[in-house]
Design a protein around this motif. Structure first.
Motif, PDB file in Angstrom:
ATOM      1  N   GLY A  46      -0.903  10.701 -14.338  1.00 52.12           N
ATOM      2  CA  GLY A  46      -1.710   9.511 -14.539  1.00 52.12           C
ATOM      3  C   GLY A  46      -1.464   8.837 -15.884  1.00 52.12           C
ATOM      4  N   LEU A  47      -0.427   9.286 -16.600  1.00 53.72           N
ATOM      5  CA  LEU A  47      -0.122   8.693 -17.895  1.00 53.72           C
ATOM      6  C   LEU A  47       0.260   7.221 -17.750  1.00 53.72           C
ATOM      7  CD1 LEU A  47       0.238   9.250 -20.939  1.00 53.72           C
ATOM      8  CD2 LEU A  47       2.642   9.793 -20.471  1.00 53.72           C
ATOM      9  N   LEU A  48       0.987   6.903 -16.654  1.00 51.89           N
ATOM     10  CA  LEU A  48       1.392   5.522 -16.398  1.00 51.89           C
ATOM     11  C   LEU A  48       1.053   5.135 -14.965  1.00 51.89           C
ATOM     12  CD1 LEU A  48       4.951   5.358 -18.040  1.00 51.89           C
ATOM     13  CD2 LEU A  48       2.847   4.350 -18.933  1.00 51.89           C
ATOM     14  N   ASP A  49       0.715   3.884 -14.764  1.00 51.71           N
ATOM     15  CA  ASP A  49       0.555   3.328 -13.425  1.00 51.71           C
ATOM     16  C   ASP A  49       1.881   3.466 -12.681  1.00 51.71           C
ATOM     17  OD1 ASP A  49      -0.744   1.344 -11.397  1.00 51.71           O
ATOM     18  OD2 ASP A  49       1.177   0.408 -11.970  1.00 51.71           O
ATOM     19  N   GLN A  50       1.834   3.772 -11.375  1.00 54.18           N
ATOM     20  CA  GLN A  50       3.066   4.053 -10.652  1.00 54.18           C
ATOM     21  C   GLN A  50       4.034   2.864 -10.654  1.00 54.18           C
ATOM     22  OE1 GLN A  50       1.982   5.186  -6.663  1.00 54.18           O
ATOM     23  NE2 GLN A  50       1.332   3.139  -6.061  1.00 54.18           N
ATOM     24  N   LYS A  51       3.505   1.669 -10.542  1.00 51.02           N
ATOM     25  CA  LYS A  51       4.364   0.478 -10.537  1.00 51.02           C
ATOM     26  C   LYS A  51       5.046   0.300 -11.890  1.00 51.02           C
ATOM     27  CE  LYS A  51       4.152  -4.548  -9.824  1.00 51.02           C
ATOM     28  NZ  LYS A  51       3.262  -5.693  -9.553  1.00 51.02           N
ATOM     29  N   GLY A  55       0.803  -1.218   0.000  1.00 48.35           N
ATOM     30  CA  GLY A  55       0.000   0.000   0.000  1.00 48.35           C
ATOM     31  C   GLY A  55       0.828   1.256   0.000  1.00 48.35           C
ATOM     32  N   GLY A  56       2.103   1.126  -0.348  1.00 52.42           N
ATOM     33  CA  GLY A  56       2.992   2.278  -0.349  1.00 52.42           C
ATOM     34  C   GLY A  56       2.714   3.220  -1.505  1.00 52.42           C
ATOM     35  N   ASP A  57       3.246   4.432  -1.373  1.00 49.99           N
ATOM     36  CA  ASP A  57       3.050   5.483  -2.362  1.00 49.99           C
ATOM     37  C   ASP A  57       4.331   5.644  -3.171  1.00 49.99           C
ATOM     38  OD1 ASP A  57       2.443   7.731  -3.783  1.00 49.99           O
ATOM     39  OD2 ASP A  57       1.829   8.931  -2.059  1.00 49.99           O
ATOM     40  N   ALA A  58       4.205   5.795  -4.475  1.00 51.47           N
ATOM     41  CA  ALA A  58       5.384   5.928  -5.340  1.00 51.47           C
ATOM     42  C   ALA A  58       6.049   7.288  -5.204  1.00 51.47           C
ATOM     43  CB  ALA A  58       4.984   5.704  -6.797  1.00 51.47           C
ATOM     44  N   PHE A  59       5.316   8.302  -4.760  1.00 50.88           N
ATOM     45  CA  PHE A  59       5.881   9.651  -4.734  1.00 50.88           C
ATOM     46  C   PHE A  59       7.099   9.783  -3.818  1.00 50.88           C
ATOM     47  CE2 PHE A  59       1.450  10.731  -6.141  1.00 50.88           C
ATOM     48  CZ  PHE A  59       1.811  11.084  -7.437  1.00 50.88           C
ATOM     49  N   PRO A  60       7.064   9.236  -2.580  1.00 51.41           N
ATOM     50  CA  PRO A  60       8.281   9.300  -1.762  1.00 51.41           C
ATOM     51  C   PRO A  60       9.448   8.548  -2.393  1.00 51.41           C
ATOM     52  CG  PRO A  60       6.384   8.775  -0.392  1.00 51.41           C
ATOM     53  CD  PRO A  60       5.941   8.663  -1.821  1.00 51.41           C
ATOM     54  N   VAL A  61       9.127   7.461  -3.114  1.00 48.86           N
ATOM     55  CA  VAL A  61      10.176   6.661  -3.752  1.00 48.86           C
ATOM     56  C   VAL A  61      10.848   7.455  -4.868  1.00 48.86           C
ATOM     57  CG1 VAL A  61      10.685   4.577  -5.071  1.00 48.86           C
ATOM     58  CG2 VAL A  61       9.051   4.481  -3.176  1.00 48.86           C
TER      59      VAL A  61
END
Length: 348
Positions: free
Chosen positions: A333-338, A257-263
């Motif tokens: 939102g162009l690409l899924d974060q994963k 359930g992590g967020d890609a933004f901090p990564v």
């Protein structure tokens, strides 16, 4: 003669509570809201009867903290405690001349009340930032006592940590303690690392240790958050031809359930710093000079140096450009974060 060093607010407060000289009116603010909370709770424990806590200890937040409620709470006398304690937390008018939801007449009424507040109550206003010329701040400084809970100096920060290691009955050497402080980035320019983060990291280090002594390996594994861990694992994996290590960490972060933004934020931050290190290194600066120039922690620079040496400046610029594009693709939102992160890793 050198000017005398200003005593930190937590030491001043400790002296005041010990001498039972806490003012009836207090302003507590500053970077370390951890210490604000500690100070308020210390006052509550000193003056409020535990059996009457629900009646004699009042915490007001946001919409609850109207001028009418503040004055009414302060004017209500305690029947069971030595004093009634009221904490007006994150009070917006401290940082503005015209805070939303507070009419000028209400602010005037509050500042007038502060001049002669109830002697049977301890009224505390707090906020991370205050505006010196706001009417409420000016009144609190004029009629009450002010505690600015700024960042701790190194000696006090180490003392904060040492106390918690002692309580857990775990030893830590001086060199490991210094490595811990450096690893946190607490003194970096614009750092948002606070004592709340520090205490949490100390607990993780204690849990990770063998229960006898903290090692620098414990610190390295526990202080970096998931995002930073991802960046270094990614670099290790790419350097050794094992990108699957970076993919594994990324899947663990996002799969929980992590967020890609901090990564991606950590990726950008680390590569921007790495590029600066590379460029300064090529200009003939040594590690100490680079650390001073960039205002980053010695620990972080030391850890990045080997990676900076493996890439050319052009390659680092290319990776950064790809990281910026990945960030945009996720945000728009162009690409899924994963998928966006997988493509970024695969493209390095």
């Amino acid at each position: 003669m050198y000017p005398e060093k200003r005593k930190h607010a937590f030491k001043v407060f400790s002296q005041d509570i010990k001498a039972d000289s806490i003012d009836k009116l207090n302003l507590m603010y500053g970077r370390e809201q951890y210490l604000v909370k500690w100070a308020v709770e210390t006052i509550e424990k000193r003056y409020v009867n535990p059996a009457a806590k629900t009646m004699d200890y009042v915490v007001l937040d946001d919409e609850e903290a109207t001028v009418d409620v503040i004055i009414e709470s302060a004017e209500t006398f305690s029947m069971f405690s030595e004093k009634r304690v009221i904490w007006v937390r994150n009070f917006r008018p401290l940082s503005s001349d015209s805070a939303r939801g507070y009419a000028r007449d209400d602010i005037d009424r509050l500042t007038s009340y502060l001049e002669n507040s109830n002697d049977g109550a301890v009224l505390i206003f707090s906020g991370e930032e205050v505006k010196a010329k706001s009417p409420v701040t000016a009144a609190l400084k004029k009629y009450g006592r002010v505690y600015d809970f700024d960042a701790l100096d190194r000696a006090d920060l180490m003392s904060f940590a040492a106390k918690r290691f002692r309580k857990a009955k775990v030893d830590i050497t001086n060199s490991a303690m210094k490595a811990l402080v450096e690893a946190t980035g607490y003194y970096n320019r614009d750092s948002d690392y606070r004592l709340y983060n520090f205490e949490n990291d100390i607990e993780k280090i204690i849990s990770h240790s063998d229960g006898i002594r903290v090692t620098e390996d414990d610190i390295e594994r526990c202080v970096s958050g998931d995002a930073d861990t991802f960046v270094f694992d990614m670099l290790d994996g790419i350097s050794s031809g094992q990108k699957d290590r970076a993919f594994s960490v990324m899947h663990n972060i996002l799969g929980n359930g992590g967020d890609a933004f901090p990564v991606i934020g950590a990726v950008v931050s680390q590569f921007e710093l790495m590029l600066s290190v590379k460029q300064l290194r090529e200009n003939g600066m040594n590690q100490g000079e680079i650390t001073k120039k960039l205002g980053a922690s010695e620990y972080r620079i030391k850890k990045l140096m080997p990676y900076a040496n493996r890439y050319s400046a052009d390659k680092l610029k290319q990776i950064l450009s790809s990281a910026y594009e990945t960030d945009r693709n996720i945000k728009t939102g162009l690409l899924d974060q994963k998928l966006a992160l997988e493509m970024f890793i695969a493209g390095i």
